[in-house]
Design a protein around this motif. Structure first.
Motif, PDB file in Angstrom:
ATOM      1  N   GLY A 125     -36.975 -10.133 -16.707  1.00 44.59           N
ATOM      2  CA  GLY A 125     -36.693 -11.944 -16.652  1.00 44.59           C
ATOM      3  C   GLY A 125     -37.958 -12.253 -16.229  1.00 44.59           C
ATOM      4  O   GLY A 125     -38.641 -13.606 -16.470  1.00 44.59           O
ATOM      5  N   GLU A 126     -38.524 -11.922 -15.459  1.00 42.55           N
ATOM      6  CA  GLU A 126     -39.790 -12.375 -14.439  1.00 42.55           C
ATOM      7  C   GLU A 126     -40.821 -11.102 -14.924  1.00 42.55           C
ATOM      8  O   GLU A 126     -43.136 -11.449 -14.201  1.00 42.55           O
ATOM      9  CB  GLU A 126     -39.729 -11.582 -12.852  1.00 42.55           C
ATOM     10  CG  GLU A 126     -38.954 -12.932 -12.116  1.00 42.55           C
ATOM     11  CD  GLU A 126     -39.278 -11.876 -11.367  1.00 42.55           C
ATOM     12  OE1 GLU A 126     -39.113 -10.662 -10.760  1.00 42.55           O
ATOM     13  OE2 GLU A 126     -38.293 -12.830 -10.288  1.00 42.55           O
ATOM     14  N   SER A 127     -41.250 -10.032 -16.243  1.00 45.62           N
ATOM     15  CA  SER A 127     -41.932  -9.950 -16.966  1.00 45.62           C
ATOM     16  C   SER A 127     -42.731 -10.078 -17.919  1.00 45.62           C
ATOM     17  O   SER A 127     -41.923 -11.066 -18.996  1.00 45.62           O
ATOM     18  CB  SER A 127     -40.709  -8.150 -17.624  1.00 45.62           C
ATOM     19  OG  SER A 127     -42.247  -7.886 -18.329  1.00 45.62           O
ATOM     20  N   GLU A 128     -43.836 -10.534 -17.821  1.00 42.71           N
ATOM     21  CA  GLU A 128     -44.527 -11.217 -18.979  1.00 42.71           C
ATOM     22  C   GLU A 128     -44.767 -10.222 -20.041  1.00 42.71           C
ATOM     23  O   GLU A 128     -45.451 -10.405 -21.553  1.00 42.71           O
ATOM     24  CB  GLU A 128     -45.780 -11.582 -18.693  1.00 42.71           C
ATOM     25  CG  GLU A 128     -46.308 -12.547 -17.387  1.00 42.71           C
ATOM     26  CD  GLU A 128     -45.698 -13.850 -18.243  1.00 42.71           C
ATOM     27  OE1 GLU A 128     -45.422 -14.345 -18.952  1.00 42.71           O
ATOM     28  OE2 GLU A 128     -44.831 -14.742 -17.510  1.00 42.71           O
ATOM     29  N   GLU A 129     -45.029  -8.762 -19.950  1.00 40.57           N
ATOM     30  CA  GLU A 129     -45.520  -7.985 -21.096  1.00 40.57           C
ATOM     31  C   GLU A 129     -43.554  -8.095 -21.904  1.00 40.57           C
ATOM     32  O   GLU A 129     -43.362  -8.099 -23.469  1.00 40.57           O
ATOM     33  CB  GLU A 129     -45.213  -6.649 -20.857  1.00 40.57           C
ATOM     34  CG  GLU A 129     -45.211  -5.539 -22.175  1.00 40.57           C
ATOM     35  CD  GLU A 129     -45.095  -3.881 -21.309  1.00 40.57           C
ATOM     36  OE1 GLU A 129     -45.238  -3.248 -21.958  1.00 40.57           O
ATOM     37  OE2 GLU A 129     -44.983  -3.523 -19.989  1.00 40.57           O
ATOM     38  N   LEU A 130     -42.148  -7.962 -21.492  1.00 40.41           N
ATOM     39  CA  LEU A 130     -41.007  -8.418 -21.929  1.00 40.41           C
ATOM     40  C   LEU A 130     -40.821  -9.693 -22.751  1.00 40.41           C
ATOM     41  O   LEU A 130     -40.455  -9.781 -24.058  1.00 40.41           O
ATOM     42  CB  LEU A 130     -39.711  -7.712 -20.990  1.00 40.41           C
ATOM     43  CG  LEU A 130     -38.904  -7.572 -21.869  1.00 40.41           C
ATOM     44  CD1 LEU A 130     -38.534  -6.894 -22.950  1.00 40.41           C
ATOM     45  CD2 LEU A 130     -37.492  -8.151 -20.677  1.00 40.41           C
ATOM     46  N   ARG A 131     -41.430 -10.619 -21.862  1.00 43.48           N
ATOM     47  CA  ARG A 131     -41.453 -12.311 -22.926  1.00 43.48           C
ATOM     48  C   ARG A 131     -42.239 -12.228 -23.906  1.00 43.48           C
ATOM     49  O   ARG A 131     -42.675 -12.467 -24.912  1.00 43.48           O
ATOM     50  CB  ARG A 131     -41.798 -12.470 -21.453  1.00 43.48           C
ATOM     51  CG  ARG A 131     -40.901 -13.771 -20.811  1.00 43.48           C
ATOM     52  CD  ARG A 131     -41.390 -14.589 -20.018  1.00 43.48           C
ATOM     53  NE  ARG A 131     -40.698 -14.763 -19.151  1.00 43.48           N
ATOM     54  CZ  ARG A 131     -40.730 -15.644 -17.898  1.00 43.48           C
ATOM     55  NH1 ARG A 131     -41.599 -16.794 -17.906  1.00 43.48           N
ATOM     56  NH2 ARG A 131     -39.534 -15.347 -17.247  1.00 43.48           N
ATOM     57  N   GLY A 132     -43.304 -11.168 -24.142  1.00 45.26           N
ATOM     58  CA  GLY A 132     -43.762 -11.113 -25.472  1.00 45.26           C
ATOM     59  C   GLY A 132     -43.928 -10.697 -25.983  1.00 45.26           C
ATOM     60  O   GLY A 132     -44.153 -11.169 -27.445  1.00 45.26           O
ATOM     61  N   LEU A 133     -43.016  -9.676 -25.569  1.00 44.81           N
ATOM     62  CA  LEU A 133     -42.213  -8.657 -26.949  1.00 44.81           C
ATOM     63  C   LEU A 133     -41.394  -9.748 -27.746  1.00 44.81           C
ATOM     64  O   LEU A 133     -40.554  -9.559 -28.808  1.00 44.81           O
ATOM     65  CB  LEU A 133     -41.395  -7.330 -26.479  1.00 44.81           C
ATOM     66  CG  LEU A 133     -42.813  -6.534 -26.332  1.00 44.81           C
ATOM     67  CD1 LEU A 133     -41.889  -5.258 -25.156  1.00 44.81           C
ATOM     68  CD2 LEU A 133     -43.122  -5.617 -27.111  1.00 44.81           C
ATOM     69  N   CYS A 189     -40.011  -0.579 -22.326  1.00 48.44           N
ATOM     70  CA  CYS A 189     -40.696  -1.653 -21.520  1.00 48.44           C
ATOM     71  C   CYS A 189     -38.849  -2.623 -20.813  1.00 48.44           C
ATOM     72  O   CYS A 189     -39.706  -1.994 -19.671  1.00 48.44           O
ATOM     73  CB  CYS A 189     -40.647  -2.872 -22.348  1.00 48.44           C
ATOM     74  SG  CYS A 189     -41.616  -4.537 -21.651  1.00 48.44           S
ATOM     75  N   CYS A 190     -38.028  -2.408 -20.949  1.00 45.88           N
ATOM     76  CA  CYS A 190     -37.205  -2.694 -20.267  1.00 45.88           C
ATOM     77  C   CYS A 190     -36.584  -1.660 -19.546  1.00 45.88           C
ATOM     78  O   CYS A 190     -36.996  -1.579 -18.286  1.00 45.88           O
ATOM     79  CB  CYS A 190     -35.700  -2.563 -21.821  1.00 45.88           C
ATOM     80  SG  CYS A 190     -35.549  -3.927 -22.273  1.00 45.88           S
ATOM     81  N   LEU A 191     -36.785  -0.446 -20.102  1.00 43.37           N
ATOM     82  CA  LEU A 191     -36.566   0.899 -18.917  1.00 43.37           C
ATOM     83  C   LEU A 191     -38.475   0.830 -18.440  1.00 43.37           C
ATOM     84  O   LEU A 191     -37.697   1.057 -16.437  1.00 43.37           O
ATOM     85  CB  LEU A 191     -36.503   2.110 -19.749  1.00 43.37           C
ATOM     86  CG  LEU A 191     -35.076   2.716 -20.611  1.00 43.37           C
ATOM     87  CD1 LEU A 191     -35.268   3.500 -21.732  1.00 43.37           C
ATOM     88  CD2 LEU A 191     -34.860   2.592 -19.611  1.00 43.37           C
ATOM     89  N   ARG A 192     -38.981   1.078 -18.333  1.00 47.76           N
ATOM     90  CA  ARG A 192     -40.216   0.966 -17.284  1.00 47.76           C
ATOM     91  C   ARG A 192     -40.130   0.267 -16.102  1.00 47.76           C
ATOM     92  O   ARG A 192     -40.580   0.320 -15.740  1.00 47.76           O
ATOM     93  CB  ARG A 192     -41.690   0.404 -18.328  1.00 47.76           C
ATOM     94  CG  ARG A 192     -41.966   1.873 -18.825  1.00 47.76           C
ATOM     95  CD  ARG A 192     -43.714   0.992 -18.629  1.00 47.76           C
ATOM     96  NE  ARG A 192     -43.824   0.001 -19.785  1.00 47.76           N
ATOM     97  CZ  ARG A 192     -43.650   0.129 -21.227  1.00 47.76           C
ATOM     98  NH1 ARG A 192     -43.185   1.138 -21.817  1.00 47.76           N
ATOM     99  NH2 ARG A 192     -44.267  -1.240 -21.822  1.00 47.76           N
ATOM    100  N   ILE A 193     -39.266  -1.342 -17.000  1.00 46.85           N
ATOM    101  CA  ILE A 193     -39.117  -2.620 -15.739  1.00 46.85           C
ATOM    102  C   ILE A 193     -38.230  -2.031 -15.032  1.00 46.85           C
ATOM    103  O   ILE A 193     -38.816  -1.881 -13.439  1.00 46.85           O
ATOM    104  CB  ILE A 193     -38.793  -4.209 -16.552  1.00 46.85           C
ATOM    105  CG1 ILE A 193     -40.366  -3.566 -17.098  1.00 46.85           C
ATOM    106  CG2 ILE A 193     -38.938  -4.540 -14.918  1.00 46.85           C
ATOM    107  CD1 ILE A 193     -39.900  -5.687 -18.095  1.00 46.85           C
ATOM    108  N   VAL A 194     -37.337  -1.507 -15.078  1.00 50.41           N
ATOM    109  CA  VAL A 194     -35.908  -1.070 -14.513  1.00 50.41           C
ATOM    110  C   VAL A 194     -35.957  -0.077 -13.714  1.00 50.41           C
ATOM    111  O   VAL A 194     -34.688   0.298 -12.219  1.00 50.41           O
ATOM    112  CB  VAL A 194     -34.273  -1.811 -14.946  1.00 50.41           C
ATOM    113  CG1 VAL A 194     -34.232  -3.218 -15.290  1.00 50.41           C
ATOM    114  CG2 VAL A 194     -34.359   0.239 -16.243  1.00 50.41           C
TER     115      VAL A 194
END
Length: 150
Positions: free
Chosen positions: A87-95, A133-138
């Protein structure tokens, strides 16, 4: 890899890969799911305060991963702190601003056979980018042992 359980409907040993979301009974196939659904009686749900206390959360917290995983599934559990990073990832929000990706995710969420749909969508570059992207974050990649240049 998780150990398969005995199907609670047909009794097939080691075949139950799925669990009923209402009562957590194990079953192995769509026909067994349908048969189980006809007679499913959900287990008594403890009050939210009791569930929260068991997990060390406040009563107004939303569900946690513990609500959907059994002890056998613990190895697949992603800690809540890491899930919050999504929820804090700007990259994920952009996607997620992409309407096509949002539609893919909505379709998966509403699908009966999520597994085969996920396999299909893993051929879509946009969905692969989202999953990566999700995997890189978690699960951030471990830093390789690199010898610094002198």
């Amino acid at each position: 890899m998780r150990a398969a359980r005995r199907c609670g409907v047909c009794g097939a040993d080691g075949a139950a890969k799925y669990r009923c979301p209402r009562c957590a009974a194990a079953y192995c196939s769509v026909p067994c799911c349908k048969a189980h659904r006809e007679r499913c009686a959900p287990q008594r749900e403890p009050p939210a305060e009791e569930r929260a206390a068991q997990r060390g959360l406040s009563a107004d917290s939303a569900w946690s991963v513990a609500d959907i995983l059994t002890e056998e599934d613990e190895q697949d559990r992603v800690p809540l702190q890491k899930l919050r990073l999504l929820g804090e990832s700007e990259e994920l929000r952009g996607l997620l601003l992409n309407p096509h990706l949002r539609q893919l995710l909505l379709t998966i969420d509403q699908a009966e056979d999520k597994s085969s749909l996920m396999k299909k969508y893993m051929q879509e570059p946009l969905f692969v980018e989202f999953a990566d992207c999700c995997l890189r974050i978690v699960e951030p990649p471990e830093k390789e042992n690199v010898i610094p240049e002198l």
